[in-house]
Design an enzyme around this catalytic site. Sequence first.
Site, PDB file in Angstrom:
ATOM      1  N   TYR A 127       0.854  -1.194   0.000  1.00  0.00           N
ATOM      2  CA  TYR A 127       0.000   0.000   0.000  1.00  0.00           C
ATOM      3  C   TYR A 127       0.886   1.239   0.000  1.00  0.00           C
ATOM      4  CZ  TYR A 127      -4.215  -2.744   0.899  1.00  0.00           C
ATOM      5  OH  TYR A 127      -5.274  -3.620   0.794  1.00  0.00           O
ATOM      6  N   GLU A 128       0.549   2.194  -0.847  1.00  0.00           N
ATOM      7  CA  GLU A 128       1.393   3.383  -0.986  1.00  0.00           C
ATOM      8  C   GLU A 128       1.527   4.123   0.338  1.00  0.00           C
ATOM      9  OE1 GLU A 128      -0.507   5.676  -4.033  1.00  0.00           O
ATOM     10  OE2 GLU A 128      -2.096   6.395  -2.736  1.00  0.00           O
TER      11      GLU A 128
END
Lengths: 306, 306, 268, 268
Positions: free
Chosen positions: D61-62
């Site tokens: 996840y960024e």
Amino acid sequence: MSSSKVATMRDAVGALVRDGDTVAIEGFTHLISFAAGHEIIRQRRRDLVLARMTPDVIYDQMVAAGVARKLIFSWLGNPGVGGLHAIRRVTEGADTSLELEEYSHFGMVARYAAGAANLPFMPLRSYFETDLPVANPLIRLIESPYGDGTVYAVPPLKPDVTVIHAQRADAAGNTQVWGLLGCQKEAAFAADRVIVVVEELVDEAVIRADPNRTIVPGIVVDAVVVEPWGAHPSYVQGRYDRDNRFYRDWDAISRDPAATDQWLRDWVYDLDGRAAYAEKLGDERLRALLPSGPAPSGVVDYGEYR
Amino acid sequence: MSSSKVATMRDAVGALVRDGDTVAIEGFTHLISFAAGHEIIRQRRRDLVLARMTPDVIYDQMVAAGVARKLIFSWLGNPGVGGLHAIRRVTEGADTSLELEEYSHFGMVARYAAGAANLPFMPLRSYFETDLPVANPLIRLIESPYGDGTVYAVPPLKPDVTVIHAQRADAAGNTQVWGLLGCQKEAAFAADRVIVVVEELVDEAVIRADPNRTIVPGIVVDAVVVEPWGAHPSYVQGRYDRDNRFYRDWDAISRDPAATDQWLRDWVYDLDGRAAYAEKLGDERLRALLPSGPAPSGVVDYGEYR
Amino acid sequence: MAVERPGGAGAAAAFSKSEMMIVAAARELAGQRVCFVGVGLPNIAVNLAKRTVAPDMELVYEAGVFGARPARLPLSIGDPTIVTGATAVTSMWELFAFYLQGGLIDVGFLGAAQIDRFGNINTTVIGEYAHPKTRLPGSGGACEIAINARQIFVIMRQSARSFVERIDFRTSPGNLGGAEKAERIRREQGWLGRGPSVVVTDLGIWHFDETGEMRLDFLHPGATLDEIRATLGWDPHISPSLAPTPVPTPEELRLIRDELDPEGMYTK
Amino acid sequence: MAVERPGGAGAAAAFSKSEMMIVAAARELAGQRVCFVGVGLPNIAVNLAKRTVAPDMELVYEAGVFGARPARLPLSIGDPTIVTGATAVTSMWELFAFYLQGGLIDVGFLGAAQIDRFGNINTTVIGEYAHPKTRLPGSGGACEIAINARQIFVIMRQSARSFVERIDFRTSPGNLGGAEKAERIRREQGWLGRGPSVVVTDLGIWHFDETGEMRLDFLHPGATLDEIRATLGWDPHISPSLAPTPVPTPEELRLIRDELDPEGMYTK
């Protein structure tokens, strides 16, 4: 050791946030200081340049309240819900009264990193063959001095004030966070003034027991504000959950300018601070946001070396 | 979840370190993998380019054993003691048979960071008005695209193999460190192959209980070697102290080529691995290196969110 | 080496030239807030200051530690005792980028092998670079400390081989060829550092005058101007108000001998 | 919207077009090792894949998470459930610099507001940039994901407004003006990414052919080629071996309805 920087939110914002400032309230979905945003609205600051990777509901509220003249950002939405309607109203069609300066996520992080590291630019491999450098001429090409081509660069971002929320800090401002770290460290080091808002004020000994957990040292912090529930409707890992219901509710509220104004009156102007806000939310709402159980980190041993 | 990468040091070095490789054994005073260095000597690798911010006693030993053709470094000494005499013998006077490529600390860190981030260069404010860019033409000027002057740049460093030592990892190579972090994360991400040497192999659940403590994920790790005391005479925070006596002793040993050879025979070639080395050091010596007491980190709560 | 001196109150103990140097260097740190600790002599001087004139000073170690509280004097500048009980431990990338280059360091405290009258420092080689007579450690963090710390303190023993007219290699910039050029370069390139401000030796204390050159302001007890002149390679500026360095107090000597350097590594 | 279909073994449940789209997208992830999860539809598709065809796939996840094991489907891509029990949490600087730009991501999974035949994506504005008709979120991490992830998967509903001849703003590069130019640019600029490889819509599954243009390989049950043509702005490449997309299994539907999206946020 250092003298206490503990202050009320009213005093911290009053002393450290000025009209026309570039203000970064950072925290990527996690630890967003809604409490500071609301206090800035309450003190009716004007002409702020608001920087944030993801403006989120807090900047939608601040824009609706008229504190901002410009946004610097990389993703302008209500995550998983939709648009930010107060911001859309002043950035669409003929009436684009809010100035926008736009990057990608890595571009924004790199801007803070360049600011924190006192560098004139930071290189990155983004932006090639996109329209972003056209939309934002501050995104510039730079040639590698090793003859192996070009990359893009972004300029440093040095906020006048950065506000971060954290699980805990000591009175000197030494601040510890776990869970998502976002770009808070970079944004804090890049800023001229820093306000840290915490769920819990702890003794210096708690910080010194686990120095690897410290993300921001007191040396860059100007004020420590103790404000439980200060991140709601955002969340605090291990303390309370994201209030997704509020994020969804905001969609309808913010589509209607009158409802937005009414919300600001009820939840910001008519309250004197975060304690009153939490009380108004009510115990039941808050209790529902507690984690379903504990998830302890375990202990590591640093060892005593005399 | 992932299949095990646990290997013996012999197998890990045998499979992953090849003649001619650029090898980085990183760890800034803390967590230096002497065990890997000794195994590389034992397997008689040749023509290695050895990269390390501080070559330290381990590279002095490796150079003495004839594994290296070149050093890339930023500080070439025995900290607090003096010079590295095996290296001095091949870098002073007419007989400079060991090639040197020299940076400052920040320059070396920036090289690893550029390597890890797949950037063609990394800018920094060092080197102005010094002789370092003359001594090393890979340190180059670069102009800011914002018209505010020039800074220096260093090129990426992408080792063929990086070796790091850590307190613990799981079988998939997810690695956690506390205490000094040095540039291990950058050096590991920059490398083509990574060997992690640990004091303790732990269950995946220990890692997942405290994900903020992870510095290198298994995805970049090729082998996990379990080697208690593998960093001696360097140290492991919370486990054992720096053996300053050895660092001082090495000064005299390394001044004398014959004594150096004898030491390599006694402590490297004639032993089959780290367990034998620890046994030869003896319980008394090892016990004296244990911390004088515990210094527990405390526990933080990540919370369960279902 | 030891000289006998009357103290401020009562008779003082005998002390060595190294002890005088370390005490004088430590005292220069009074009032400083954030100090970047170099390897070797700076390490003991800064740790003495922390226990005497600058108890609130934050110690920064390039190994990645802010707010260290070493319970013992580490031999190396990386040591488990600088971590346990510290305020923050960071990667070296963050230490150099955000703390040092970002401008948070008030004093960078360095040692040197060679120094010139303008405070330019060599820690790289004696002789020519490609085939040196002596291969020294090199920059480490010194080059960037010299450029980015607000001011630079130097501690080193004085000798004709170390205080030279021309250094063999410029590892860390001081006042370059003089104050005027140094000011211009610092301004043009946006350096945060104002350059060297003090050099403490085993013979005296030098500050930098308006020409950017070091000037002898204090002479240690027992040292003479002849000795000063015999141990440097240029005709030195001597302050018209040259004063004797106050002798070490018994407490300073006790700290050095009993706590910081019981084995006499730094002081023999 | 719902269509009734016979399943592989026995009668299948009714399912919506959105459910078919999510299931088809999830199945495309079979065999993938490291997936960067975008906000919105990618979020549910990737989480379904993790529970079905790709249990060993690492979710990135960024927000700074590697090896996430979300116990519930997060509304946002930043949520406490992606942290608890994850393998690693890092700063976003490290996530973008070392994991993404460093080349560790096999698949970047994106949504889009507009896409063209070459897989170039717009998530910035509808209309002209300075005075847009609709202000969309912008790049977020999409621009750098498109350049640095080894391949790009897209999931989005098909409509004449979204599948357009010319996108209004190029936020994330796909195959640019075609495969030849895209290959040249990627080579010249040393991009690690090979560009878009699949677009899953509510009507079918598109892969990219040797010209760099998307080609319809699977048509979802209930969808027609007329419907496909009515919902895009160009004359589409249709595979000569066009096949029907296998319908969702009861287990896939159970996971979506009971575990991942009980409130029907993504599937109504």
